[in-house]
Scaffold this active site. Structure first.
Site, PDB file in Angstrom:
ATOM      1  N   HIS A   1      -6.725   2.217  15.311  1.00 55.70           N
ATOM      2  CA  HIS A   1      -7.125   0.934  14.792  1.00 55.70           C
ATOM      3  C   HIS A   1      -5.918  -0.247  15.130  1.00 55.70           C
ATOM      4  O   HIS A   1      -4.923   0.485  15.347  1.00 55.70           O
ATOM      5  CB  HIS A   1      -7.421   0.844  13.376  1.00 55.70           C
ATOM      6  N   LYS A  26       0.834  -1.226   0.109  1.00 49.18           N
ATOM      7  CA  LYS A  26      -0.138   0.212  -0.071  1.00 49.18           C
ATOM      8  C   LYS A  26       0.516   1.261  -0.170  1.00 49.18           C
ATOM      9  O   LYS A  26       1.878   1.238   0.770  1.00 49.18           O
ATOM     10  CB  LYS A  26      -0.931  -0.002   1.207  1.00 49.18           C
ATOM     11  N   ASP A  36      -4.060  -3.552  12.963  1.00 42.97           N
ATOM     12  CA  ASP A  36      -3.990  -3.841  11.658  1.00 42.97           C
ATOM     13  C   ASP A  36      -4.718  -5.605  11.864  1.00 42.97           C
ATOM     14  O   ASP A  36      -4.405  -6.168  12.815  1.00 42.97           O
ATOM     15  CB  ASP A  36      -2.471  -3.915  11.260  1.00 42.97           C
ATOM     16  N   HIS A  79      -3.048   2.358  16.996  1.00 39.86           N
ATOM     17  CA  HIS A  79      -1.985   2.995  16.479  1.00 39.86           C
ATOM     18  C   HIS A  79      -3.040   3.971  15.472  1.00 39.86           C
ATOM     19  O   HIS A  79      -4.181   3.703  15.013  1.00 39.86           O
ATOM     20  CB  HIS A  79      -0.770   2.741  15.566  1.00 39.86           C
TER      21      HIS A  79
END
Length: 331
Positions: free
Chosen positions: A217, A198, A219, A273
């Protein structure tokens, strides 16, 4: 060709951010970032040193995140990955939109933005481009841009280094749990592991203290390997505070994700994070998400489940885990 509502385009015409980008007071980075003196620093681990694996395991338990140096990924490969990513976002908007995501047609990889509202009706200050880079059956080169020149070569070269580094990281983290070196990689599918590359693009923001590039959030992946540019932005939540993860030149940032927390039966922690943005400078990052295949079942490793430490998580297919997390459903 799908039209993308782009933060990059929006940012070029603004003197103040629209209300939908203003986070609630408990999320605004200007009010919630730790500023109370000496802050703890994210561990930086030299992979050329003896004992680096033990330090990784400790960081995975205590932080859920660490940075690695002397990791064996050539600086030239990183620089070329960054060059083609920067050049992609410098293309005219119409050209970028040739690669737009189109979920309605089943095209979930590609160019897009987070200009959909979250549960609080807020938007985040980021555009992105993403696609799978491994394994070969999961790669669709039609989604990879033909321009800038060298994009495919740069991503394929970087992927080769990520596959080697992924194997090493899994080995160290496995041993840190008392498992065989290859146990974790095998438990996540071995050669069927999916690597998703990404590019995150955070343009300059007129009021960075009020908004976020990415909301808090963890991962979903096993772990994430991220290379940032030099603009500060990554923050982690620890001991009730948000801390900056300081930029370290030539380091790669390793995020422990949900799947490793599950496999380790909670011994390793997925890191909560978020990302802040900058008033004058563009921040970019290049994360590689290392994931099981969608049909692969993940649960606590059998050797880590005992009468004294029963399973804390249910085993389920990765696609079912993704569905539950994306839709905020009970796990």
């Amino acid at each position: 060709m799908a039209e993308v509502q782009s933060v990059q385009v929006l940012a070029a015409s603004l003197g103040a951010i629209p209300p939908e980008f203003v986070r609630s007071e408990h999320e605004q980075p200007g009010a919630t970032t730790f500023r109370g003196g000496a802050a703890p620093e994210v561990p930086v681990i030299d992979m050329s040193e003896a004992g680096c694996g033990a330090r990784m395991a400790e960081a995975a338990r205590e932080w859920g995140l660490f940075q690695v140096v002397n990791h064996g990924v050539p600086a030239e490969a990183v620089a070329e990955l960054q060059r083609v990513g920067l050049d992609f976002f410098a293309l005219p908007q119409e050209e970028k939109e040739r690669y737009a995501m189109d979920p309605a047609s089943g095209r979930i990889e590609g160019y897009g933005s987070k200009l959909q509202r979250d549960l609080e009706g807020k938007k985040t200050w980021v555009d992105f481009f993403f696609h799978n880079v491994a394994p070969p059956p999961m790669v669709n080169h039609d989604i990879w841009p033909k321009n800038p020149v060298g994009y495919r070569e740069a991503n394929e070269e970087y992927c080769r280094h990520m596959q080697r580094l992924t194997r090493e990281l899994f080995g160290h983290l496995s041993v840190g749990l008392g498992l065989e070196k290859g146990a974790m990689r095998e438990a996540f599918g071995g050669d069927d592991l999916v690597l998703l590359q990404k590019i995150n693009f955070y343009p300059p923001c007129p009021q960075p203290e009020l908004t976020l590039g990415v909301a808090p959030h963890t991962d979903m992946s096993t772990f994430t390997i991220l290379v940032p540019n030099e603009v500060q932005g990554l923050q982690i939540f620890k001991d009730g505070h948000w801390y900056d993860a300081k930029y370290v030149p030539n380091a790669l940032i390793i995020h422990i994700g949900d799947q490793i927390e599950i496999l380790s039966n909670g011994r390793y922690k997925a890191v909560l994070h978020r990302t802040t943005v900058n008033k004058e400078k563009t921040r970019m990052s290049w994360p590689v998400f290392v994931e099981p295949s969608r049909e692969h079942v993940v649960g606590p490793h059998p050797q880590l489940v005992t009468d004294e430490t029963p399973a804390k998580y249910k085993a389920k297919k990765y696609k079912d885990y993704q569905y539950c997390k994306i839709n905020k459903l009970p796990q």
